[in-house]
Write an enzyme that holds these catalytic residues in place. Structure first.
Site, PDB file in Angstrom:
ATOM      1  N   GLY A 280    -129.345  95.480  67.638  1.00 23.56           N
ATOM      2  CA  GLY A 280    -128.168  94.856  67.040  1.00 23.56           C
ATOM      3  C   GLY A 280    -128.583  94.238  65.723  1.00 23.56           C
ATOM      4  O   GLY A 280    -128.387  94.781  64.637  1.00 23.56           O
ATOM      5  N   ARG A 317    -125.101  79.679  63.993  1.00 25.40           N
ATOM      6  CA  ARG A 317    -126.534  79.848  64.283  1.00 25.40           C
ATOM      7  C   ARG A 317    -127.386  78.626  63.909  1.00 25.40           C
ATOM      8  O   ARG A 317    -128.241  78.225  64.702  1.00 25.40           O
ATOM      9  CB  ARG A 317    -127.088  81.119  63.609  1.00 25.40           C
ATOM     10  CG  ARG A 317    -126.374  82.411  64.046  1.00 25.40           C
ATOM     11  CD  ARG A 317    -127.129  83.675  63.656  1.00 25.40           C
ATOM     12  NE  ARG A 317    -128.319  83.837  64.463  1.00 25.40           N
ATOM     13  CZ  ARG A 317    -129.535  83.604  64.043  1.00 25.40           C
ATOM     14  NH1 ARG A 317    -129.743  83.238  62.792  1.00 25.40           N
ATOM     15  NH2 ARG A 317    -130.567  83.739  64.853  1.00 25.40           N
ATOM     16  N   CYS A 348    -115.835  68.127  62.099  1.00 26.56           N
ATOM     17  CA  CYS A 348    -116.138  66.745  62.486  1.00 26.56           C
ATOM     18  C   CYS A 348    -117.262  66.653  63.521  1.00 26.56           C
ATOM     19  O   CYS A 348    -117.052  66.173  64.635  1.00 26.56           O
ATOM     20  CB  CYS A 348    -114.885  66.093  63.041  1.00 26.56           C
ATOM     21  SG  CYS A 348    -114.247  67.043  64.421  1.00 26.56           S
ATOM     22  N   GLU A 349    -118.420  67.172  63.178  1.00 26.42           N
ATOM     23  CA  GLU A 349    -119.592  67.117  64.058  1.00 26.42           C
ATOM     24  C   GLU A 349    -120.808  66.946  63.165  1.00 26.42           C
ATOM     25  O   GLU A 349    -120.915  67.646  62.151  1.00 26.42           O
ATOM     26  CB  GLU A 349    -119.788  68.462  64.786  1.00 26.42           C
ATOM     27  CG  GLU A 349    -118.642  68.968  65.590  1.00 26.42           C
ATOM     28  CD  GLU A 349    -118.739  68.608  67.058  1.00 26.42           C
ATOM     29  OE1 GLU A 349    -119.780  68.069  67.487  1.00 26.42           O
ATOM     30  OE2 GLU A 349    -117.750  68.851  67.760  1.00 26.42           O
TER      31      GLU A 349
END
Ligand code: LLP
Length: 423
Positions: A280, A317, A348-349
């Site tokens: 992949g 990621r 908001c993190e």
């Protein structure tokens, strides 16, 4: 600041190009954030992989979980690749582009009866089973459809792929596959089931593996097992070694398909069977970039923040695996000094970041930034958190570009959701 220019991504007169198309020009039409892919990159990687094994009976099944845009799947399919799907949704996509069922295989640690039924109805080449319990369900569903299901067990070889723990799958402690120590027993039981044909053996030890050693170790173990199972009279015809080939994101020293071929051919040639691969990331990661606009620059205490319109919702990621992606201006100005900044999104993190403490040329609001190596596990893992609309996907082919998927609209966000009066 170091620039990263994989394959057809390169700077010409300080401007980033994908193949023969200026990224700035594409963005002036499609806006940001946007994913941009290179058809040339995908094509070259596939051919390189295929050619490395040209003296072995083999087939490649592109792991569509890494990038399931219909047009990306079609590029590989047109090159002769098969497709490895991990769900009914991915199977639906494979059907949508008219993939020959004999070129589809299905993985998945928890397939539902519906997924098994859809796979059998479409008559795909192979279902990979992850437990005896699942095999019995496949047998039941195949019985109801009056079909014989072609199945390979995914065997867990208990090998350390030496990658991030979240993407390591071949250790006994991981949830994947059947235990190598009782695989023979399980194959014997499975071979008695009326609606099952055990046609092969499968493994997949993890992702972003950067040396050939774990492959050699696992393949040696599995080749021995393959031979023993065949000696019981179970007519196995293929050995699937999975995906997992690592790529360069930062300064990793990685191996080429040719080097993998040199390392494993002595083992796999002895098996005299079809060797299957499910790459992949190798085929897609460095064939894509995510382009963002720098919205604001600000300094909190001594720390510089570059706030972009791309966030963990576009590329998870870095937040999920602390993954490294090069970030570089789409148009560079060599007179500017290099500074260090956290490149963050509007979500908001605090875990919403693209890069931390990163050296980057000093930029100003409005400038475009390219997040490199995002062709794999980028858009496919994007979300609508914070009510954000997922970005478009653009494919460049030479000096042309195509919108392979448009930007989501507000209507997309409310799809099949309505205000119920009674509530
Ligand atoms: N085959 C199976 C059964 C798999 O589970 C996977 C990936 C592949 C093939 C393809 O592996 P690749 O060649 O791409 O390494 N989201 C993570 C990666 C998860 C990989 C899951 N399985 C990331 O962003 O690094």
């Amino acid at each position: 600041m170091q620039l990263f220019e994989p394959g057809p991504f390169h700077y010409l007169n300080n401007k980033l190009f994908c193949e023969h198309k200026s990224v700035e020009e594409i963005i002036s039409t499609v806006g940001t954030p946007s994913y941009i892919y290179s058809k040339q990159y995908f094509t070259e990687r596939f051919k390189e992989f295929d050619e490395a094994f040209n003296d072995v009976s083999h087939s490649i099944f592109f792991a569509v979980k890494s990038n399931f845009n219909l047009n990306v799947m079609k590029i590989f399919s047109d090159l002769g690749s098969g497709l490895d799907v991990n769900s009914a949704g991915e199977l639906y996509r494979a059907k949508k582009i008219g993939t020959d069922p004999s070129k589809i295989i299905m993985s998945g640690v928890g397939k539902t009866k519906e997924e098994i039924k859809l796979a059998l109805e479409y008559n795909i080449k192979l279902i990979k089973a992850e437990s005896l319990e699942e095999l019995k369900i496949i047998n039941d569903v195949a019985g109801q459809l009056d079909k014989i299901a072609r199945v390979a067990f995914r065997v867990n070889p208990n090998v350390d792929a030496k990658t991030h723990p979240y993407i390591s799958t071949g250790l006994a402690e991981n949830k994947f596959g059947i235990d190598a120590s009782n695989a023979e027993e399980i194959y014997k039981i499975g071979s008695d089931l009326k609606n099952i044909a055990l046609t092969g053996l499968d493994m997949h030890i993890g992702s972003q593996i950067t040396t050939t050693a774990p492959f050699v170790e696992a393949i040696e173990k599995m080749a021995e097992l393959y031979t023993r199972i065949k000696s019981f009279g179970i007519p196995l015809a293929h050995f699937d070694i999975g995906g997992g080939i690592g790529v360069r994101y930062k300064d990793e020293k990685v191996f080429t398909p040719q080097e993998l071929a040199t390392a494993i051919k002595p083992i796999i040639k002895q098996l005299n069977c079809e060797i299957m691969f499910e790459p992949g990331r190798y085929l897609t990661a460095n064939g894509g970039i995510l382009v963002a606009e720098l919205l604001y620059t600000k300094k909190n205490r001594n720390k510089m923040f570059y706030v972009t319109d791309a966030a963990m919702t576009e590329l998870i990621r870095p937040s999920l695996y602390s993954a490294y992606h090069h970030v570089q201006p789409v148009v560079i100005n060599s007179e500017r000094e290099t500074i260090k900044a956290d490149i963050v999104g509007p979500v908001c993190e605090s875990s919403d970041f693209i890069a931390k403490n990163r050296e980057i040329q000093q930029c100003q609001a409005g400038q475009k930034l390219a997040v490199m190596s995002t062709g794999a596990y980028g858009m496919v893992m994007a979300s609508n958190y914070n009510g954000r609309r997922r970005p478009p996907e653009i494919i460049v082919d030479g000096d042309k570009f195509y919108t392979a998927r448009g930007r989501e609209s507000f209507e997309h966000l409310l799809w099949d959701e309505e205000v119920i009066k009674e509530i």
